[in-house]
Design an enzyme around this catalytic site. Structure first.
Site: not given
Ligand code: BG6
Ligand code: GLC
Length: 966
Positions: A592, A653, A707
């Protein structure tokens, strides 16, 4: 007509010529030579008022036969002008149901059956149509039982409690119900069982037990049956609404019969149907006409909506005894029936059973006799006080053939005349004949239903019949046969009298249940390694704690699987942050780009989702970062922001060694990313270089956050207690506020710093090896980062579907699923997505929907298959939630100890598709956490805005230049 082992054909031959329901000239009363009134008078003289021609029953002789109009039949006024014979005839006529009325009864029964079958109307239905979870009848080869199977079944009918060991041999009987009930009912049964087993079985030998339980139960599988209501005079407290199998099993345990397992419960109708099927030809309908009455038949499964099975057949127990409880039968009820009902222990209930079951027929006769005595037609001048005693004629009604009437009446001290005997016998016959005709109307309804639902022009079917009334009164079978033929002429039914009760059938069901239980046992064994005990979870918690300490220590850091990365974020937002920022959110399901405006009156955001194709995720670093810059430029263009240089917060992340707020060296890729040339590089620098390549000069990256951190900050804006960030999505990870004095890898002792735990890698050093199952190993081996992120691979969305897929494959291989048929589609990696787990586990989801999901995967699932897939999903997601709880318990306990608190109250900001979409995950996680960390009160705050908002807040502080602290 043959009896015992013999057969009666319905519909094949023209209906038998005789059969009179109650009244009739064919009822020859006294044997020749005894004189008396004998045959009934010609129809025209039977009743004073001549009925209309269409009321003439064709039933009795094929000739016209008089029948009173319903009101006339039921009011039975005392008319002194009538002769005593006419008075008797009048009573008999009241008990006669003309053919057209029987046809109406059949039609209403059909309607009531449909009501019971439909999910929408089931709750209000009188005829409950309960699924019996038997999908086929035996083929007569007896294959259900294996050589060496020892089957025990316990039969509780209204007359006797018996235990049988292997087909056909009654070994013990006991008076049932016990004359006094010193024990609870099930304790009594278990005690009888113990007596029975004493000296027969060795406790080493496991004894599967089938339980024939002839009461109305809501069954959900062969060994789960909740008693809906007692009947036939039973009313033991505290049983209705409970699982009878469990009650019996615990009573058996109390008797220390630990080798006895209750594997199946079945209704007596089902036992009869199965028994009769053992003779070679399948029997698809069964009737019981004994103390009570009931029936079952093999229905088209898709019509049995309560069972959710849509293919094949399903045995349905009609529970037709309750037919008429809504008043449907009021036009055929006589005042005698009303009396019987009112004096019963369940007035208003089981109205059909009270017209048919032998428990009530004697009572109906008693009331007819009482009325006739009052009219001075019977026992004139004799003392008849005995007739005021309830149940005095209880079981005699059908045994009054061949002089039996005299014996019974004399035994009651009634001193009957020849005429009395004759009249009483006529009345008994009328009552039994009516019962048989009503039963025929019910059977005809079943047959017509089967014929229609199978879209047949002609149904040919075998009907198993059992019960003392049927066995003890020849005429019953004859009437049942011919009336059914008249009411369902499109069906050819062959009655198969059950010769050995429910015995053999019960053995078959027990054997099937045993097989299912064995399969279930195999499934349980396969799933057992995925089921974690509390002690396991405590161990995981302790290991996590140890790895956390190792990760924080300067010396031990390098060997820890949990990296505990400092983030340089030293506090949570205080609400004074202001400004307008760009934010990137990379690493979750969606990439995003956002613009975030932080003002006094709150935060406003606009965002756009961009796709990162797998080829880009796994291509070169240059291509990946070029793509990101292109997306930013597109976003700025759309938002009219190209002219502005906005500070940018970057949620990235992946595990990074942070060297400052805007400097983060990528340690490794996770979650399917593998872009080359990035690991070991500062990702902010990679972004800047890409911006230069794309000549995008207005980019000012001020902060990069994980994240988890973005989520903690985002939720922290609303709740100052939010000091933990948790992600359970594509991947899983957590961060929390740690005391600086404990962070050996960063200088300084004062205050706190947010630590990005990178707990997804927990176990990569082998410390969790005991907990990995073969399925986990298979999943890990096939990933692009085998051996890495082992904890994450037990918990997060990217992997759960794969674990389930591997378990399903193993179940297919063991022939426990999809009938062992190979499923090529299931061999495809990632075909079973984690989102299916979330759908399949939705509470109360119809199994048909589970089946639809599986059908999309080209998997043809039966009802049992769907249940099993659901169970696998539940096991996998429950383990994930519990492991996550164990990790979190280690975090909150450490924070509590850090702060020297007896109780810690803390909020966890949480995000991720699995956490948000799965119907049970959050509940299981929170429950387990409460259990593992009882001294911490943990509130979960779901992030609604994504972590971009948090990245912007970190950027806001960075811009303020307040030494990076909030
Ligand atoms: C989102 C966050 O809502 O959730 C992200 O903005 C995050 O930063 C993510 O990595 C994690 O959930 P998913 O299911 O999208 O991996
Ligand atoms: C993976 C990444 C970590 C992140 C998590 C959730 O474990 O290594 O940095 O926070 O996924 O998205």
């Amino acid at each position: 007509m043959q009896r015992g082992g013999g057969r009666q054909s319905l519909g094949r031959a023209p209906p038998a010529p005789l059969v009179c329901l109650g009244v009739g000239r064919r009822v020859s009363c006294p044997p020749a030579g005894r004189g008396s009134e004998g045959d009934a008078p010609p129809p025209s003289t039977q009743v004073p008022s001549e009925p209309s021609p269409e009321r003439w029953s064709l039933l009795c002789t094929g000739k016209a036969h008089p029948c009173p109009a319903p009101s006339e039949r039921h009011s039975l006024p005392f008319t002194p002008a009538l002769t005593s014979r006419a008075q008797v005839q009048r009573a008999l006529l009241a008990l006669t149901i003309p053919l057209e009325a029987l046809q109406a009864v059949k039609d209403r029964m059909l309607q009531a059956m449909r009501k019971g079958l439909s999910r929408q109307t089931h709750a209000q239905a009188n005829v409950r149509m309960l699924p019996a979870y038997i999908c086929s009848t035996p083929d007569g080869t007896g294959k259900a039982a294996q050589p060496g199977d020892v089957l025990l079944w316990l039969q509780a009918s209204a007359g006797a409690l018996g235990c049988l060991l292997q087909p056909g041999c009654w070994v013990m009987g006991s008076s049932w119900p016990p004359p006094t009930m010193p024990l609870q009912l099930f304790d009594f049964i278990a005690q009888c069982l113990r007596q029975f087993l004493a000296g027969i079985s060795s406790p080493q030998h496991r004894l599967p037990l089938g339980f024939v339980f002839p009461f109305s139960c809501r069954q959900t599988q062969l060994d789960k049956a909740e008693l809906i209501s007692w009947s036939k005079g039973f009313s033991c407290s505290d049983v209705e609404g409970k699982d009878v199998v469990q009650l019996l099993q615990s009573a058996i345990k109390k008797q220390e019969l630990h080798h006895v397992d209750v594997v199946a419960l079945m209704n007596d109708t089902v036992g009869t149907m199965m028994t009769c099927s053992m003779r070679g030809e399948p029997c698809e309908v069964a009737l019981i006409v004994g103390t009570g009455t009931n029936s079952c038949f093999m229905a088209e499964a898709q019509l049995v909506e309560m069972a959710e099975e849509i293919s094949g057949q399903m045995c349905v127990i009609t529970e037709w005894g309750c037919f008429g409880d809504d008043g449907t039968l009021s036009d055929i009820l006589t005042p005698y029936d009303q009396h019987v009902d009112q004096e019963s222990f369940n007035p208003g209930e089981k109205r059909f059973e009270k017209l048919v079951g032998s428990l009530y027929l004697g009572e109906i006769v008693r009331h007819v006799l009482t009325a006739l005595v009052a009219e001075k037609v019977l026992f004139t001048g004799r003392s008849v006080a005995i007739l005021r005693t309830k149940d005095v004629l209880k079981t005699h009604c059908h045994r009054w053939e061949d002089g039996g009437a005299r014996r019974v009446l004399e035994a009651l001290g009634l001193q009957p005349s020849e005429q009395d005997c004759c009249r009483v016998q006529q009345i008994c016959r009328a009552v039994v004949s009516r019962a048989a005709a009503l039963c025929a109307a019910g059977l005809a309804a079943i047959l017509s239903h089967m014929c229609q639902s199978q879209e047949l022009e002609r149904l040919v079917v075998n009907v198993g019949v059992d019960g003392e009334l049927y066995r003890g009164y020849t005429r019953f079978g004859e009437i049942l046969q011919s009336v059914t033929g008249l009411l369902a002429p499109e069906c050819m039914a062959t009655l198969l009298p059950s010769v050995d009760g429910t015995g053999q059938g019960a053995a078959v069901v027990t054997a099937v249940a045993l097989r299912l239980a064995a399969q279930r046992h195999e499934v349980d064994q396969l799933l057992a390694p995925l089921q974690l005990s509390r002690a396991d979870l405590e161990r995981v918690q302790a290991l996590m704690r140890r790895e956390m300490e190792l990760g924080l220590g300067l010396e031990s850091h390098a060997n820890a699987s949990v990296r505990m990365l400092p983030t340089y974020v030293r506090g949570t937002p205080d609400g004074t942050e202001r400004g307008e920022f760009l934010a990137l959110d990379l690493g979750g399901t969606n990439f995003r780009v956002l613009v975030v405006r932080v003002a006094q009156d709150g935060i406003r955001m606009a965002s756009e989702i961009y796709v990162i194709p797998t080829a880009v995720m796994q291509g070169t670093g240059e291509a990946l970062f070029n793509h990101i810059i292109e997306c930013i430029m597109d976003f700025q263009l759309k938002q009219n922001l190209l002219e502005q240089v906005l500070p940018l917060g970057f949620t990235f992340s992946f595990p990074c060694q942070q060297l400052g707020l805007d400097k983060a060296v990528l340690l490794s890729w996770t979650k399917g990313f593998s872009a080359s040339g990035c690991v070991g590089q500062d990702v902010v620098q990679l972004l800047r270089e890409a911006a230069q390549r794309k000549q995008h000069l207005g980019l000012k990256v001020v902060a990069v956050v994980n994240d988890t951190v973005g989520t903690m900050m985002s939720c922290g804006y609303d709740d100052p207690k939010c000091e933990i960030g948790l992600i359970v999505g594509t991947g899983t990870n957590a961060c929390y506020m740690e005391e600086m004095r404990n962070v050996g890898t960063v200088e300084g002792e004062q205050g706190r710093m947010c630590i990005n735990m990178e707990w997804g890698a927990f176990g990569d050093n082998g410390c969790l090896d005991d907990f990995f199952t073969d399925f986990d190993r298979l999943v890990d081996e096939k990933t692009i980062n085998a051996g890495k992120q082992r904890f994450e691979k037990l918990i997060s969305g990217m992997y759960l579907g794969e674990i389930v897929r591997h378990i399903l494959l193993a179940l297919v291989e063991k022939q426990l699923l999809f009938r062992g048929k190979p499923c090529p589609k299931l061999q495809t990696r990632d075909i079973f997505q984690t989102k299916f787990l979330s759908t399949i586990e939705i509470d109360g989801l119809a199994l048909q929907q589970v089946r639809a999901i599986l059908q999309d995967l080209e998997l043809q699932a039966s009802f049992e298959d769907s249940l099993l897939v659901q169970k696998v999903c539940q096991t996998v997601s429950l383990r994930a939630a519990q492991l996550c709880a164990a990790g979190l318990a280690a975090v909150v306990e450490k924070m509590r100890e850090n702060r020297g608190l007896a109780q810690l109250a803390v909020t966890v900001g949480v995000d991720g598709t699995l956490y948000k979409m799965h119907p049970r995950f959050s509940q299981h996680l929170q429950q387990m956490l409460r259990d593992l960390a009882p001294n911490c009160t943990v509130t979960f705050l779901q992030s609604e805005d994504g972590s971009g908002k948090g990245a912007a807040l970190v950027a806001a502080v960075a811009c303020r230049g307040a030494e990076l602290s909030f």
